[in-house]
Design an enzyme around this catalytic site. Structure first.
Site, PDB file in Angstrom:
ATOM      1  N   ASP A 150       0.782  -1.238   0.000  1.00 50.22           N
ATOM      2  CA  ASP A 150       0.000   0.000   0.000  1.00 50.22           C
ATOM      3  C   ASP A 150       0.816   1.291   0.000  1.00 50.22           C
ATOM      4  OD1 ASP A 150       0.874   0.223   2.717  1.00 50.22           O
ATOM      5  OD2 ASP A 150      -0.805  -1.040   3.336  1.00 50.22           O
TER       6      ASP A 150
ATOM      7  N   HIS B 121       6.080  -8.082  -1.131  1.00 46.90           N
ATOM      8  CA  HIS B 121       4.969  -8.501  -1.997  1.00 46.90           C
ATOM      9  C   HIS B 121       4.733  -7.507  -3.130  1.00 46.90           C
ATOM     10  CE1 HIS B 121       3.439 -11.159   1.537  1.00 46.90           C
ATOM     11  NE2 HIS B 121       4.330 -11.774   0.797  1.00 46.90           N
TER      12      HIS B 121
ATOM     13  N   CYS C 244      -0.948  -1.267 -22.079  1.00 43.20           N
ATOM     14  CA  CYS C 244       0.423  -0.862 -22.401  1.00 43.20           C
ATOM     15  C   CYS C 244       0.439   0.193 -23.507  1.00 43.20           C
ATOM     16  CB  CYS C 244       1.215  -2.098 -22.829  1.00 43.20           C
ATOM     17  SG  CYS C 244       2.903  -1.729 -23.316  1.00 43.20           S
TER      18      CYS C 244
HETATM   19 ZN   LIG Z   1       3.526  -3.893 -23.878  1.00 42.57          ZN
END
Ligand SMILES: [Zn+2]
Length: 258
Positions: free
Chosen positions: A112, A127, A160
């Site tokens: 967080d 993590h 992306c």
């Molecule tokens: Zn990509």
């Protein structure tokens, strides 16, 4: 705030003494450190929001690969809470201890970013983190900030900018390996420290739960502050079964102001 019992007061003073005598103190934090900031412990499950889905299934690498939209739908309320969460008194106290040179590093199981928001500098994220995203296709890494609001508010799945494939938050999902660099750094800290304080972790998730054992094996002192007992409470120098947001500031106050 309810005043501490005489036993807790003594334990806090003893913990503060251990910090003052220590030359290399390390803190290991878990979900319990962020629950006072309103972030639920999704791994413990069984309550409210998180009982609709099984986190082990929906927050797994397999689900992310075959049905990323299911993962993102599950993740959205958690991301929303994290986005709005503020560090609590325990995060701030740890940051003060680090500034005063009383803590070398914080090893955290949390994703967080609240330690960093509180001003802590050396934070080893076991993590992963919500600060960045990585493309599942071309591995392009992207700052998460511009994607967070459209995702939290409209449910827009991050894509992306290079190839259009789904971007995965750089958090470790079930079935995924821990980040290697963080793991090596955490192990080094566990072996070199002379004091480890576990805060808000039930020490149930391996391999991180084994780090305090490595520290103990090399003669380090151990402090555990968690609202439930852990497998190592019997071996701790100090174990306090209370709210981290009350106990850690009290320890810091003793360390810093005597
Ligand atoms: Zn990509």
């Amino acid at each position: 705030m309810i005043p501490f019992s005489p036993q807790t007061k003594t334990a806090i003073e003893f913990a503060a003494d251990l910090f003052r005598q220590s030359k290399h103190a390390v803190v290991l934090t878990g979900a319990g450190l962020s629950t006072p900031s309103g972030i639920p412990d999704f791994r413990s499950g069984g309550t409210g929001l998180w009982s609709r889905d099984e986190p082990m299934e929906v927050a797994s690498l397999t689900t992310f690969r075959v049905a990323p939209e299911r993962f993102f739908e599950w993740f959205r309320p958690l991301a929303n809470q994290i986005y709005h969460a503020q560090p609590n008194a325990a995060h701030h106290a740890l940051s003060e201890l680090e500034k005063a040179g009383q803590i070398r590093s914080i090893i955290t199981q949390n994703i967080d970013v609240l330690h960093q928001k509180a001003g802590s500098r050396t934070v080893i994220e076991m993590h992963g983190t919500l600060r960045t995203l990585t493309c599942t296709q071309c591995y392009h890494q992207q700052d998460a900030a511009p994607y967070l609001v459209p995702f939290v508010e409209k449910g827009e799945i991050p894509l992306c900018p290079k190839c259009g494939q789904v971007l995965k938050p750089d958090v470790i999902l079930f079935g995924e390996q821990l980040p290697q660099a963080a793991w090596f750094q955490a192990q080094r800290e566990a072996r070199q420290c002379d004091l480890m304080m576990v805060a808000g972790s039930s020490l149930e998730v391996l391999p991180v739960a084994g780090l305090p054992m490595q520290a103990l094996d090399r003669g380090a002192h151990l402090i555990i502050i968690n609202n439930a007992s852990t497998y190592l409470n019997v071996r701790a120098d100090v174990a306090i079964l209370e709210d981290v947001a009350e106990v850690i500031p009290a320890i810091a106050e003793k360390v810093l102001n005597g």
